[in-house]
Design a protein around this motif. Structure first.
Motif, PDB file in Angstrom:
ATOM      1  N   THR A  78       0.921  -1.131   0.017  1.00 18.67           N
ATOM      2  CA  THR A  78      -0.218   0.130   0.019  1.00 18.67           C
ATOM      3  C   THR A  78       0.953   1.326   0.077  1.00 18.67           C
ATOM      4  O   THR A  78       0.484   2.236  -0.401  1.00 18.67           O
ATOM      5  CB  THR A  78      -0.897  -0.085   1.331  1.00 18.67           C
ATOM      6  N   SER A  81       3.204   3.392  -3.925  1.00 17.52           N
ATOM      7  CA  SER A  81       3.481   4.707  -4.587  1.00 17.52           C
ATOM      8  C   SER A  81       4.221   5.777  -3.907  1.00 17.52           C
ATOM      9  O   SER A  81       5.034   6.604  -4.392  1.00 17.52           O
ATOM     10  CB  SER A  81       2.008   5.330  -4.819  1.00 17.52           C
ATOM     11  N   ALA A  82       3.706   5.735  -2.479  1.00 10.69           N
ATOM     12  CA  ALA A  82       4.684   6.757  -1.496  1.00 10.69           C
ATOM     13  C   ALA A  82       6.150   6.371  -1.437  1.00 10.69           C
ATOM     14  O   ALA A  82       6.987   7.330  -1.571  1.00 10.69           O
ATOM     15  CB  ALA A  82       4.028   6.425  -0.108  1.00 10.69           C
ATOM     16  N   PHE A  84       7.949   5.129  -3.891  1.00 15.21           N
ATOM     17  CA  PHE A  84       8.618   5.807  -5.183  1.00 15.21           C
ATOM     18  C   PHE A  84       8.540   7.440  -5.168  1.00 15.21           C
ATOM     19  O   PHE A  84       9.264   7.956  -5.442  1.00 15.21           O
ATOM     20  CB  PHE A  84       7.801   5.321  -6.261  1.00 15.21           C
ATOM     21  N   ALA A  85       7.473   7.879  -4.628  1.00 18.77           N
ATOM     22  CA  ALA A  85       7.332   9.305  -4.460  1.00 18.77           C
ATOM     23  C   ALA A  85       8.688  10.029  -3.412  1.00 18.77           C
ATOM     24  O   ALA A  85       9.132  10.918  -3.693  1.00 18.77           O
ATOM     25  CB  ALA A  85       6.109   9.821  -3.854  1.00 18.77           C
ATOM     26  N   GLU A 100      -1.846  -0.799 -13.172  1.00 16.27           N
ATOM     27  CA  GLU A 100      -1.209   0.153 -11.963  1.00 16.27           C
ATOM     28  C   GLU A 100       0.173  -0.260 -11.910  1.00 16.27           C
ATOM     29  O   GLU A 100       1.072   0.811 -11.872  1.00 16.27           O
ATOM     30  CB  GLU A 100      -2.031  -0.597 -10.845  1.00 16.27           C
ATOM     31  N   ARG A 103       2.277   1.531 -14.790  1.00 18.49           N
ATOM     32  CA  ARG A 103       2.435   3.293 -14.865  1.00 18.49           C
ATOM     33  C   ARG A 103       3.747   3.489 -14.135  1.00 18.49           C
ATOM     34  O   ARG A 103       4.367   4.495 -14.705  1.00 18.49           O
ATOM     35  CB  ARG A 103       1.257   3.977 -14.014  1.00 18.49           C
ATOM     36  N   PHE A 104       4.300   2.531 -13.346  1.00 20.75           N
ATOM     37  CA  PHE A 104       5.705   3.170 -12.827  1.00 20.75           C
ATOM     38  C   PHE A 104       6.742   2.801 -13.930  1.00 20.75           C
ATOM     39  O   PHE A 104       7.792   3.569 -14.210  1.00 20.75           O
ATOM     40  CB  PHE A 104       5.961   1.835 -11.566  1.00 20.75           C
ATOM     41  N   ARG A 107       6.546   5.452 -16.585  1.00 18.35           N
ATOM     42  CA  ARG A 107       7.311   7.045 -16.291  1.00 18.35           C
ATOM     43  C   ARG A 107       8.824   6.642 -16.214  1.00 18.35           C
ATOM     44  O   ARG A 107       9.371   7.433 -15.590  1.00 18.35           O
ATOM     45  CB  ARG A 107       6.561   7.438 -15.094  1.00 18.35           C
ATOM     46  N   GLY A 108       9.176   5.321 -16.480  1.00 18.59           N
ATOM     47  CA  GLY A 108      10.823   5.330 -16.375  1.00 18.59           C
ATOM     48  C   GLY A 108      11.237   5.169 -15.067  1.00 18.59           C
ATOM     49  O   GLY A 108      12.405   5.531 -14.879  1.00 18.59           O
ATOM     50  N   LYS A 391      -7.472   2.630 -12.619  1.00 18.90           N
ATOM     51  CA  LYS A 391      -8.250   2.663 -11.348  1.00 18.90           C
ATOM     52  C   LYS A 391      -8.718   3.800 -10.800  1.00 18.90           C
ATOM     53  O   LYS A 391      -9.962   3.920 -10.137  1.00 18.90           O
ATOM     54  CB  LYS A 391      -7.449   1.934 -10.029  1.00 18.90           C
ATOM     55  N   THR A 392      -8.524   5.144 -11.398  1.00 22.42           N
ATOM     56  CA  THR A 392      -9.030   6.406 -11.008  1.00 22.42           C
ATOM     57  C   THR A 392     -10.449   6.196 -11.577  1.00 22.42           C
ATOM     58  O   THR A 392     -11.110   7.141 -11.181  1.00 22.42           O
ATOM     59  CB  THR A 392      -7.964   7.316 -11.393  1.00 22.42           C
TER      60      THR A 392
END
Lengths: 425, 312
Positions: A78, A81-82, A84-85, A100, A103-104, A107-108, A391-392
């Motif tokens: 969960t 994403s955080a 990676f951010a 999902e 998308r990682f 964006r490379g 999923k959005t």
């Protein structure tokens, strides 16, 4: 006084020295990978049911690399994403591959593994599955590891009691349902309270058995911002007929299906409350918990009148990747090479009901899944609709609304408009 | 004695000067720097943990970022799309409607309970404790328990009693599911409002009731002409704070309906959160910015209204 002050001075120097030594050790640890400071390698995998299995595998790997590795086993997807951010992703990911995840790579954020891919001997049809989602040009970002095949689960005993054969066409399927219903048996157990079960079961099987899902989405993505309900490819245009059939199928569900969830479904199907259940192989383990001897079989849902059109739903249950920002890429790639060894990967798939992804992978050992081995071998499979929409867009909820009686046409129109709106920005 | 001391003070100096005088003198006392020091940690933490991330979020709302990796600036595009997105507009409509309903239910029930629990009844303290229990239970647990109640016992009960429309769980009815969310949220939020009302009721001087009852006022009359006007500040606080809280509804909805059936009960915060989880970061940051402006407006209204009234 003087003595105490000198003592404190010495003390301070000693502390500083110790700190410096620690820092040095840390530095050499980062550079050399040998010594007291060992690099921390985070291994992330997304299957809670495989924690102990991967735990054992990691122990084996540790034994091969004594002392120079601080290996952390994480299942916390969960915060991915955080992670990676914050530039702090896991070093090696072993995770469900879907839009999902894609998308990682798009964006490379994932490193190039093309050299590993050459050695990994992935079956071409499986590699195609990776490329059905947006990739990063010129890179092999993920290495498939395990594939799941899903189709209709059915109760062999109930079928035998009523002299029913596995249906090979849509009309045969409806006949089976009618026969069961007349005999007072619930043909299908549905768990409509959990939107994901509708999306991955009813919707994926119905649409995947009717149209070429990958081709549909590649054309839809090709439209870009011109997508919409009235475009040449659209949910309204291409999904309407399969979903109308799906509603017919769903009408054979047990009464009160709207308020039943995944857990209820596993329990009910295990105890023979219904003849069929639209769930993937992950439900088999849950069914076994209730009834270890449940007579379960698997068949692909026929959606046309041509038996040759039958397909099974697959997904890359696990795929391996190493982020660009990985803090310990070298040990991570060593671990990756370790995991894809046939003598490691094949027993894993055997234990967790997966299908191998190598061109020379052995067939499944699970008697239930043998029913669909032929489809896997001939690449008669598709990745579901439910793993191809971002999923959005709350598409699982839309599908739930359709099954619960909301207007099909207007809901598909909403889905098309959401898709177009997303493509425009 | 006290009156004679006070009178010349207010009488001799014009009231305006009396107020500004000490305030000016207080502007540069030496204690000020110490007070600033006290404020510093809070200000620093707030800036670091709230203001900066918010600014970063607002910055990203003008990009096409998904939270990490490469991104481009897209100007106001996210905002333009946002206002034409029926899904988002529906989430706003649902959240506002739900908040208004809940705030009304909560305040009516909480005030009634507070009135009951401040009157002379038996076992007052024990009852107060019991009524406060929902406040200390985690929202997500409450939601899951009620999900079970709405799914199993209630429909079964309706079946035995022969109440047709309720035989199916209201959680799966797109037109009624919101009621379940209002009820459960209210059940959880009532204690806090009740405590504030109880505190408010205790500030009303007893002699007013005595005097009015000598004049022949009925309890009902006492409620409308004495109690309510005197606790109006508390009503205001409860209304606004409650409304603001309910706008951020998340846990209970996730546990009860998960935004369903369909998208009937999808709240704003659920939409925003899905953006970060599912790679629509920039777009939902734009949504969050709008949401922030709305709550900011409410907060300003609250400040303005309570500046005079809440000083009970």
């Amino acid at each position: 006084m003087a003595q105490t002050s000198r003592e404190t001075a010495v003390g301070r120097r000693a502390v500083l020295g110790a700190l410096g030594a620690g820092a040095l050790a840390g530095l050499t640890g980062c550079v050399g990978g040998i010594g007291s400071g060992t690099p921390q390698v985070t291994f992330l995998q997304s299957k809670p049911e495989a924690i102990s299995y991967f735990g054992d595998l990691l122990d084996t790997f540790r034994a091969e690399h004594p002392g120079d590795l601080d290996l952390v086993h994480s299942t916390n997807v969960t915060t991915l994403s955080a992670g990676f951010a914050r530039s702090n992703p896991p070093d090696l990911g072993c995770q469900n591959y879907n839009l999902e995840m894609a998308r990682f790579q798009e964006r490379g954020a994932l490193s190039n593994l093309s050299d590993v891919a050459e050695r990994a001997n992935i079956a071409p049809a499986v590699q195609d599955l990776v490329d059905q989602y947006p990739t990063y040009p010129g890179r092999t970002s993920v290495i498939p590891y395990s594939m799941m095949g899903a189709a209709v689960l059915y109760n062999r005993e109930i079928f035998a009691e009523h002299d029913l054969e596995v249906p090979t066409t849509y009309s045969e399927f409806l006949e089976v349902c009618d026969t069961l219903q007349e005999a007072g048996v619930t043909p299908l157990y549905s768990t409509l309270r959990d939107p994901w079960t509708i999306a991955q079961g009813l919707v994926d099987y119905s649409v995947g058995g009717s149209i070429d899902v990958a081709d549909f989405f590649s054309r839809l993505r090709g439209l870009g911002p011109d997508a919409g309900p009235d475009a040449e490819v659209s949910f309204s245009r291409n999904f309407r007929e399969p979903l109308e059939k799906m509603l017919t199928i769903a009408s054979y569900s047990q009464p009160g299906a709207a308020s039943r969830g995944y857990g209820d479904g596993n329990l009910a199907f295990a105890t023979g409350e219904a003849a069929m259940y639209f769930q993937g192989p992950w439900a088999l383990a849950e069914i076994e918990k209730t009834n270890p001897d449940a007579p379960v079989g698997v068949f692909p849902l026929p959606m046309t009148e041509d038996p040759a059109d039958r397909r099974v739903r697959v997904n890359l249950d696990l795929a391996l990747w190493i982020p660009e920002q990985a803090s310990a890429p070298e040990p991570a790639s060593e671990l990756l090479e370790f995991l894809i060894r046939p003598e490691i990967a094949d027993p894993y798939n055997k234990a967790l009901n997966g299908f191998g992804v190598r061109a020379d992978a052995p067939p499944t050992a699970d008697p239930r899944l043998k029913d669909i081995q032929g489809y896997i071998d001939d690449a008669r499979f598709y990745q579901g609709v439910s793993t191809a929409i971002p999923k959005t867009i709350p598409y699982e909820n839309y599908f739930q609304a359709i099954v619960l009686g909301q207007n099909l046409e207007s809901t598909l129109r909403t889905l098309d408009e959401d898709w177009a709106r997303r493509a425009r920005r | 004695m006290t009156t004679t001391v006070e009178k010349p003070r207010t009488g001799s100096v014009p009231s305006g000067a009396a107020r500004t005088g000490p305030a000016r003198a207080r502007r540069r006392p030496r204690g000020d720097r110490t007070h600033l020091l006290f404020l510093l940690p809070a200000v620093a933490l707030f800036t670091l943990c709230i203001t900066l991330p918010a600014a970063v979020g607002i910055f990203y709302s003008f990009t096409d970022s998904i939270g990490f990796g490469e991104f481009d600036f897209v100007g106001l595009n996210n905002y333009q799309v946002l206002f034409s997105d029926p899904g988002i507009l529906h989430a706003y409509g649902f959240t506002l409607g739900f908040s208004l309903c809940t705030v009304l239910v909560v305040n009516v029930v909480a005030l009634a309970l507070a009135l009951g629990l401040t009157s002379a009844i038996r076992a007052r303290t024990a009852l107060r404790t019991i009524f406060v229990v929902p406040m200390v239970v985690s929202q997500i647990i409450i939601a899951y328990v009620f999900q079970f109640v709405f799914t199993n016992p209630l429909p079964a009960l309706a079946q035995t009693l022969g109440i047709g429309p309720l035989e199916q769980s209201i959680l799966v009815n797109p037109d009624l599911a919101w009621i379940s969310i209002v009820l459960v949220t209210a059940w959880q939020a009532i204690p806090q409002a009740m405590l504030i009302y109880t505190a408010g009721l205790l500030t009303v001087p007893k002699d007013l009731y005595e005097a009015s009852s000598i004049d022949g006022a009925t309890p009902r009359r006492q409620l409308t002409t004495i109690t309510l006007p005197l606790i109006s500040g508390f009503v205001l606080i409860n209304m606004i704070v409650g409304f603001k809280d309910f706008l951020g509804a998340y846990d209970i909805i996730v546990g009860l309906t998960d935004g369903g059936p369909g998208t009937a009960t999808r709240s704003i915060t659920m939409a925003i959160f899905s953006g970060f989880q599912n790679g629509d970061y920039a777009y939902q940051m734009a949504n969050a910015t709008i949401f922030f402006l709305i709550t900011l407006t409410i907060a300003l209204v609250q400040l303005r209204l309570t500046r005079g009234k809440a000083r009970v």
